[in-house]
Design a protein around this motif. Structure first.
Motif, PDB file in Angstrom:
ATOM      1  N   ARG A 135      20.227  38.021  37.955  1.00 34.86           N
ATOM      2  CA  ARG A 135      21.218  38.919  37.357  1.00 34.86           C
ATOM      3  C   ARG A 135      22.585  38.528  37.906  1.00 34.86           C
ATOM      4  O   ARG A 135      22.783  38.531  39.127  1.00 34.86           O
ATOM      5  N   PHE A 136      23.488  38.197  36.995  1.00 35.81           N
ATOM      6  CA  PHE A 136      24.751  37.602  37.422  1.00 35.81           C
ATOM      7  C   PHE A 136      25.665  38.588  38.135  1.00 35.81           C
ATOM      8  O   PHE A 136      25.825  39.732  37.736  1.00 35.81           O
ATOM      9  N   VAL A 137      26.229  38.085  39.209  1.00 33.17           N
ATOM     10  CA  VAL A 137      27.290  38.793  39.918  1.00 33.17           C
ATOM     11  C   VAL A 137      28.495  37.858  39.788  1.00 33.17           C
ATOM     12  O   VAL A 137      28.346  36.656  39.965  1.00 33.17           O
ATOM     13  N   TYR A 138      29.645  38.403  39.440  1.00 33.26           N
ATOM     14  CA  TYR A 138      30.789  37.529  39.176  1.00 33.26           C
ATOM     15  C   TYR A 138      31.700  37.461  40.396  1.00 33.26           C
ATOM     16  O   TYR A 138      32.270  38.486  40.799  1.00 33.26           O
ATOM     17  N   PRO A 139      31.799  36.284  40.980  1.00 34.11           N
ATOM     18  CA  PRO A 139      32.638  36.148  42.185  1.00 34.11           C
ATOM     19  C   PRO A 139      34.113  36.143  41.791  1.00 34.11           C
ATOM     20  O   PRO A 139      34.662  35.075  41.476  1.00 34.11           O
ATOM     21  N   MET A 140      34.743  37.301  41.795  1.00 39.31           N
ATOM     22  CA  MET A 140      36.101  37.426  41.262  1.00 39.31           C
ATOM     23  C   MET A 140      37.091  36.528  41.989  1.00 39.31           C
ATOM     24  O   MET A 140      37.986  35.958  41.359  1.00 39.31           O
ATOM     25  N   GLY A 141      36.943  36.429  43.306  1.00 38.03           N
ATOM     26  CA  GLY A 141      37.859  35.580  44.081  1.00 38.03           C
ATOM     27  C   GLY A 141      37.836  34.152  43.559  1.00 38.03           C
ATOM     28  O   GLY A 141      38.884  33.574  43.216  1.00 38.03           O
ATOM     29  N   GLU A 142      36.603  33.598  43.452  1.00 40.08           N
ATOM     30  CA  GLU A 142      36.451  32.210  42.988  1.00 40.08           C
ATOM     31  C   GLU A 142      36.991  32.056  41.573  1.00 40.08           C
ATOM     32  O   GLU A 142      37.667  31.076  41.260  1.00 40.08           O
ATOM     33  N   ILE A 143      36.682  33.061  40.734  1.00 38.55           N
ATOM     34  CA  ILE A 143      37.097  32.973  39.327  1.00 38.55           C
ATOM     35  C   ILE A 143      38.625  32.978  39.227  1.00 38.55           C
ATOM     36  O   ILE A 143      39.220  32.203  38.479  1.00 38.55           O
ATOM     37  N   LEU A 144      39.281  33.823  40.042  1.00 38.27           N
ATOM     38  CA  LEU A 144      40.752  33.881  40.003  1.00 38.27           C
ATOM     39  C   LEU A 144      41.365  32.573  40.488  1.00 38.27           C
ATOM     40  O   LEU A 144      42.362  32.095  39.930  1.00 38.27           O
ATOM     41  N   VAL A 145      40.752  31.980  41.524  1.00 38.90           N
ATOM     42  CA  VAL A 145      41.255  30.691  42.029  1.00 38.90           C
ATOM     43  C   VAL A 145      41.139  29.630  40.930  1.00 38.90           C
ATOM     44  O   VAL A 145      42.083  28.868  40.671  1.00 38.90           O
ATOM     45  N   ILE A 146      39.973  29.600  40.255  1.00 39.19           N
ATOM     46  CA  ILE A 146      39.771  28.619  39.184  1.00 39.19           C
ATOM     47  C   ILE A 146      40.778  28.842  38.058  1.00 39.19           C
ATOM     48  O   ILE A 146      41.387  27.903  37.549  1.00 39.19           O
ATOM     49  N   PHE A 147      40.991  30.125  37.728  1.00 42.81           N
ATOM     50  CA  PHE A 147      41.935  30.455  36.664  1.00 42.81           C
ATOM     51  C   PHE A 147      43.347  29.966  37.043  1.00 42.81           C
ATOM     52  O   PHE A 147      44.045  29.357  36.225  1.00 42.81           O
ATOM     53  N   ALA A 148      43.712  30.213  38.302  1.00 40.88           N
ATOM     54  CA  ALA A 148      45.048  29.801  38.763  1.00 40.88           C
ATOM     55  C   ALA A 148      45.178  28.280  38.696  1.00 40.88           C
ATOM     56  O   ALA A 148      46.224  27.756  38.280  1.00 40.88           O
ATOM     57  N   LEU A 149      44.121  27.564  39.084  1.00 44.14           N
ATOM     58  CA  LEU A 149      44.169  26.100  39.057  1.00 44.14           C
ATOM     59  C   LEU A 149      44.312  25.584  37.622  1.00 44.14           C
ATOM     60  O   LEU A 149      45.100  24.667  37.358  1.00 44.14           O
ATOM     61  N   ILE A 150      43.575  26.200  36.711  1.00 44.99           N
ATOM     62  CA  ILE A 150      43.659  25.760  35.304  1.00 44.99           C
ATOM     63  C   ILE A 150      45.048  26.083  34.743  1.00 44.99           C
ATOM     64  O   ILE A 150      45.627  25.306  33.992  1.00 44.99           O
ATOM     65  N   LEU A 151      45.585  27.232  35.171  1.00 44.89           N
ATOM     66  CA  LEU A 151      46.926  27.615  34.730  1.00 44.89           C
ATOM     67  C   LEU A 151      47.950  26.560  35.180  1.00 44.89           C
ATOM     68  O   LEU A 151      48.781  26.104  34.388  1.00 44.89           O
ATOM     69  N   LEU A 152      47.839  26.162  36.450  1.00 41.88           N
ATOM     70  CA  LEU A 152      48.763  25.147  36.980  1.00 41.88           C
ATOM     71  C   LEU A 152      48.610  23.827  36.215  1.00 41.88           C
ATOM     72  O   LEU A 152      49.590  23.170  35.881  1.00 41.88           O
ATOM     73  N   LEU A 153      47.339  23.503  35.937  1.00 50.89           N
ATOM     74  CA  LEU A 153      47.057  22.262  35.220  1.00 50.89           C
ATOM     75  C   LEU A 153      47.655  22.307  33.809  1.00 50.89           C
ATOM     76  O   LEU A 153      48.245  21.333  33.328  1.00 50.89           O
TER      77      LEU A 153
END
Lengths: 391, 246
Positions: free
Chosen positions: A347-365
């Motif tokens: 059952r999925f638990v969403y690691p918000m910290g990791e997801i926000l970091v990934i989002f920020a990296l994609i945004l920068l990219l």
């Protein structure tokens, strides 16, 4: 003003903007799904193993190596007086392992006998039913995967043959007292659980133990002689190694997806710079510096990503919700592969910290990729741009 | 007086009837003398019966004492070239299909050899009967038409694989015709029946043997010794790991 202008341009761009945002949101959904899957898998595997086998820690005979069958037969040692005291206090639980031949329905198979005190309460295994008192045959317990592979079910009787501590054969009859779901694969596959005292008697191994399960992490101070403290990193080494390998494949996939998404953004921006050269000339004539014009295009790119984030939340929500509620389950046939954490739905638990970091990296990219085509603007002559000429 | 001497002579002659005055230990010594040699070379067939079919595995075997053993399968084609080497307590198998040598140990020793009623552990057995067991004659019977002693063997040490055996020894040829091997708990684990015994190089030797794992279903595994030579010179390199890949 730039922000408003950028927003207006995105809206005016119509289906091109929508395509860009869709591509970015699909990439985001896939990345969030995979991040959540790996995060939840490891969390579940750790919880299962801790609940059923590891508890708060483990002291194990140094010679034992789960991956080396050569070590199994001789991996046992007597307990020190201090350890025996802790066992009596219920702070340590001794377990003895013994390779054995079993004969379900007269077929010869290999198995690992695991002796556990029938009065233990450190792990979830329901050992009470293993109490041999008043029984004609030795009661044993096994997981569903082991029961399937041996074709044994509750109430079946089969013979077990072992070599005792001196190397002499001993054989006994056992009855399958119960078959239960054991989520921790290492406590299921190949394992037959029986009462510790009974196994010690069959093996002529009074007081011999393969590992001790700890009720408190502080008991690692009892590490001495033959017994070594196994910390979480060592206990889960195989799982973490598997995760490391998976992470590599995961990174390749992320890279590929991002490359496709960034190509889409880059293409749109490059085309926009070419198509909107009159607008660029007008802006320059109105007093916009080249930097400001570049910023306008870069902000447009960043907005694509921000809107894609919102779109991902909307489009991905049913998927994320489904996997959080129902979970991800491999077919039953995968049980026998022995992959920890896959014995029940993840059952999925969403690691918000990791997801926000990934989002920020994609945004920068995305910002960077949006900026690259705007370098052309710095080389543009405003008069030529107004006339629609390209340098 | 004459009558008294006659009675005495008769009694003595009864006491010295073949097989009656011999001790259990002497019987085991004579059995060991038949079975044990300094070295040996044999060609054998092992017939493994499974639920659906039977298959025959032929091999050439070399032995030196009881601690060194080398075997190469010559048939069927699928298994041809498979080699097995035992040096003291280590056992290796070479599989020509994968061109790899693996050491058989731990749980793998408990597995059956080519689906037979023999496990790799059985191949690791060493020692003579007299070294490992004390014997007691239980009774005399006729087994498969042969006069036999039924003997009960009790292990002399704790590290003997089978702590108890019951064996039927042919009174005339000093060969075991039937054996029951028991676990420490008293549970019958294996039976071995010799249905053909031949005179080879001055020894009586069983040439057709049926091994049966009594915990396992099935008809057992037949073992035929087609030829055997005793106390021959075998090059030492035969019992080396290098031989496995040759």
């Amino acid at each position: 003003m730039i922000l408003r202008l950028a927003f207006r341009n995105i809206v005016a761009n119509g289906w091109r903007s929508i395509t860009n945002m869709l591509v970015l949101s699909v990439v985001l959904i896939v990345i969030v799904w995979m991040q959540a899957m790996y995060f939840s898998w490891i969390r579940l595997a750790e919880t299962q193993q801790i609940d059923w086998e590891y508890a708060k820690g483990m002291l194990r005979v140094r010679s034992y190596d789960a991956n080396d069958p050569f070590s199994w037969e001789d991996s046992h040692a007597p307990l020190s007086a201090q350890m025996q005291g802790a066992v009596q206090q219920g702070e340590l639980m001794p377990v003895l392992l013994s390779p054995a031949s079993i004969y379900p329905q007269g077929r010869l198979m290999s198995a690992m006998l695991k002796g556990i005190p029938h009065d233990q309460n450190l792990v979830k295994l329901p050992a009470k039913i293993l109490n041999p008192q008043g029984r004609d045959m030795i009661p044993v317990l096994m997981g569903t995967v082991m029961a399937r592979s041996t074709r044994l079910s509750k109430g079946d009787v089969f013979s077990i043959r072992v070599k005792d501590i001196n190397g002499s054969f001993n054989a006994v009859d056992a009855i399958v007292e119960d078959v239960i779901e054991i989520p921790a694969v290492t406590a299921d596959i190949g394992s037959i659980w029986m009462d510790l005292a009974t196994l010690r008697e069959v093996k002529a191994m009074e007081d011999e133990t393969t590992y001790l399960v700890m009720a408190d992490a502080g008991l690692k101070s009892l590490e001495q002689g033959e017994f070594k403290h196994i910390d979480k990193n060592e206990y889960f080494a195989d799982l973490y190694q598997m995760l490391k390998n998976e992470r590599f494949q995961q990174a390749l996939l992320y890279g590929l997806l991002l490359l496709l998404a960034m190509l889409a953004v880059f293409d749109t921006q490059a085309l926009a710079v070419f198509r909107r050269r009159r607008e660029i000339g007008t802006l320059a004539a109105l007093g916009f510096t080249r930097g400001k014009i570049s910023l306008l295009f870069t902000v447009e790119g960043a907005l694509y990503m921000l809107f894609a984030g919102g779109l991902s939340a909307v489009l991905g929500f049913p998927l994320f919700w489904y996997f959080a509620k129902v979970g991800f389950k491999l077919p039953d046939s995968y049980d026998e592969f022995g992959i920890q954490g896959f014995s029940e739905p993840i059952r999925f638990v969403y690691p918000m910290g990791e997801i926000l970091v990934i989002f920020a990296l994609i945004l920068l990219l995305t910002i960077w990729v949006s900026w690259i085509p705007t370098r052309q603007i710095s080389r543009m002559n405003p008069v030529d741009a107004l006339r629609g000429k390209v340098n | 007086m004459k009558m008294r001497y006659l009675m005495l002579a008769l009694l003595l002659s009864i006491g010295s009837l073949p097989g009656q005055s011999i001790s259990a230990e002497e019987i085991l010594n004579k059995v060991d003398a038949n079975m044990i040699s300094k070295s040996g070379k044999s060609t054998t067939r092992m017939v493994v019966h499974s639920r659906r079919a039977s298959r025959t595995i032929e091999s050439i075997n070399y032995s030196l004492g009881d601690s060194k053993f080398y075997s190469e399968y010559t048939s069927p084609p699928r298994d041809k070239g498979t080699k097995m080497l035992k040096l003291d307590s280590d056992l290796w198998i070479f599989d020509p299909n994968t061109d790899r040598t693996i050491q058989i140990s731990g749980n793998m020793l408990k597995q059956s050899v080519m689906g037979s009623d023999l496990s790799y552990e059985d191949f690791m057995e060493e020692g003579s009967l007299t070294e490992d067991y004390s014997a007691k004659i239980i009774e005399s019977i006729t087994h498969e038409g042969r006069a036999c002693w039924v003997m009960e063997l009790t292990a002399l040490r704790d590290d003997v694989s089978y702590q108890k055996r019951r064996i039927y020894i042919d009174k005339e040829r000093f060969v075991s015709l039937y054996e029951e091997w028991f676990a420490k708990s008293g549970k019958l684990l294996k039976t071995v029946s010799a249905s053909e015994v031949k005179r080879i190089s001055g020894r009586w030797y069983p040439t057709k043997i049926l091994f049966k794992d009594e915990l396992k279903q099935g008809q057992g595994t037949e073992y035929y010794i087609d030829s055997i030579e005793f106390d021959i010179t075998i090059p030492p390199h035969t019992f080396s790991k290098a031989m496995l890949k040759k």
